[in-house]
Design an enzyme around this catalytic site. Structure first.
Site: not given
Ligand code: F6P
Length: 324
Positions: A11, A72, A103, A126, A128, A130, A172
């Site tokens: 992300g 990804r 991660d 990120t 997050d 985390d 998440r």
């Molecule tokens: O890991 C970062 C994040 O923004 C999370 O908070 C979220 O759940 C996820 O990515 C969303 O991913 P995508 O953009 O692939 O839907």
């Protein structure tokens, strides 16, 4: 080491561009060639690799997203995909990598290093927050401020109509965004994956709060064990039968991932990018360049991936204490 490459993966997060810029310009300062890999591990596999100059990173510091794009990659999960990536890097003579991501990105980088031995240093990118091994991740501060701005606006209308709002923020597996928005936005309740708050707890608090407040805001991290904000709202609402209270839900979603990075994220991205390149040149590898207590710290990918970064107890208590 004379040639390195940088990529963003997973992300995106605001401040990744500041980090790319720092990697490119630190490399140039140390007289090494820096290559940019497009679309993360997918671009490594496809050979989407181009040499970067100082001007390639002009005018990007203030922009959200990532000029190197992100993905990804499913193919990189296979040994065959990783071998292709190694062949492409070898073709370009690349001897070191800077991986900007979370991660998932570091898990890939660790496996790749173990299989093919190309020195790699990560930068924590990120929203997050985390990741173990850094106090903050690149993009977190911007995401919190974006969410906070939205929460402030929702509070105006919530108060005008005496409504209860459930606001879902990203995260998440992590409640970092939720708890910081909850404190900064004065939420009455915050629901995060790290702690258990049952529907009964929510109903009890909201009913209790009605003695002193006419409107309330519940911030829900998307990964909460009771579900997303919409699901939680429906379950809570069903326990307010016969009551004329109005409930509303807002999911903030990907607006939290975009926008111009805050000063904090630009500086964190720049520091981590410079530290990654200088770390590589000093022989650091298979690790992430994070910032702990305002100092650069290189933590092994192994720890960044496997150790958790718990929410601060003090923050949880602070939010609860100030919401009465
Ligand atoms: O890991 C970062 C994040 O923004 C999370 O908070 C979220 O759940 C996820 O990515 C969303 O991913 P995508 O953009 O692939 O839907």
């Amino acid at each position: 080491m004379k040639k390195i490459a940088v990529f963003t993966s997973g992300g995106d997060s605001p401040g990744m561009n500041a980090c790319i810029r720092a990697v490119v310009r630190t490399g140039i300062y140390h007289e090494i060639d820096v290559y940019g890999i497009m679309y993360g591990y997918d671009g490594m596999i496809n050979g989407s690799i181009r040499k970067m100059q100082s001007h390639s990173v002009s005018n990007i510091l203030q922009r959200g997203g990532t000029i190197l794009k992100s993905a990804r990659s499913e193919n990189f999960r296979t040994k065959e995909g990783r071998k292709k990536a190694y062949d492409e890097l070898t073709k370009h003579g690349i001897e070191g990598l800077v991986a900007i991501g979370g991660d998932g990105t570091f898990t890939g980088a660790k496996i790749f290093f173990e299989e093919f031995g190309i020195p790699t240093v990560g930068c924590p990118g990120t929203i997050d927050n985390d990741i173990f091994g850094t106090d903050y991740t690149i993009g977190f501060d911007t995401a919190v401020n974006t969410a906070l701005e939205a929460i402030d606006k929702i509070r105006d209308t919530a108060a005008a109509h005496d409504r209860i709002f459930f606001i879902e923020v990203m995260g998440r597996d992590s409640g970092y965004i939720a708890i910081e928005c909850g404190i900064g936005g004065g939420a009455e309740l915050v629901m995060v994956p790290e702690t258990t708050t049952t529907i009964d707890d929510v109903v009890k608090s909201l009913k209790g709060l009605r003695k002193s407040k006419t409107s309330s805001i519940v911030v829900v991290a998307e990964g909460d064990e009771e579900g997303g904000a919409a699901q939680i709202m429906d379950k809570v609402k069903s326990q307010f039968k016969g009551d004329d209270k109005e409930f509303k839900v807002t999911t903030l979603g990907h607006i939290q991932r975009g926008g111009s990075p805050t000063a904090k994220d630009r500086i964190l991205g720049s520091r981590s990018g410079m530290a990654a390149v200088e770390g590589l040149l000093k022989g650091e590898s298979n690790c992430m360049a994070g910032i702990i207590n305002d100092q650069v710290v290189y933590s092994p990918f192994e720890e960044c991936i496997n150790k958790s970064k718990p929410l601060k107890e003090e923050y949880l208590r602070l939010q609860e204490l100030l919401s009465i």
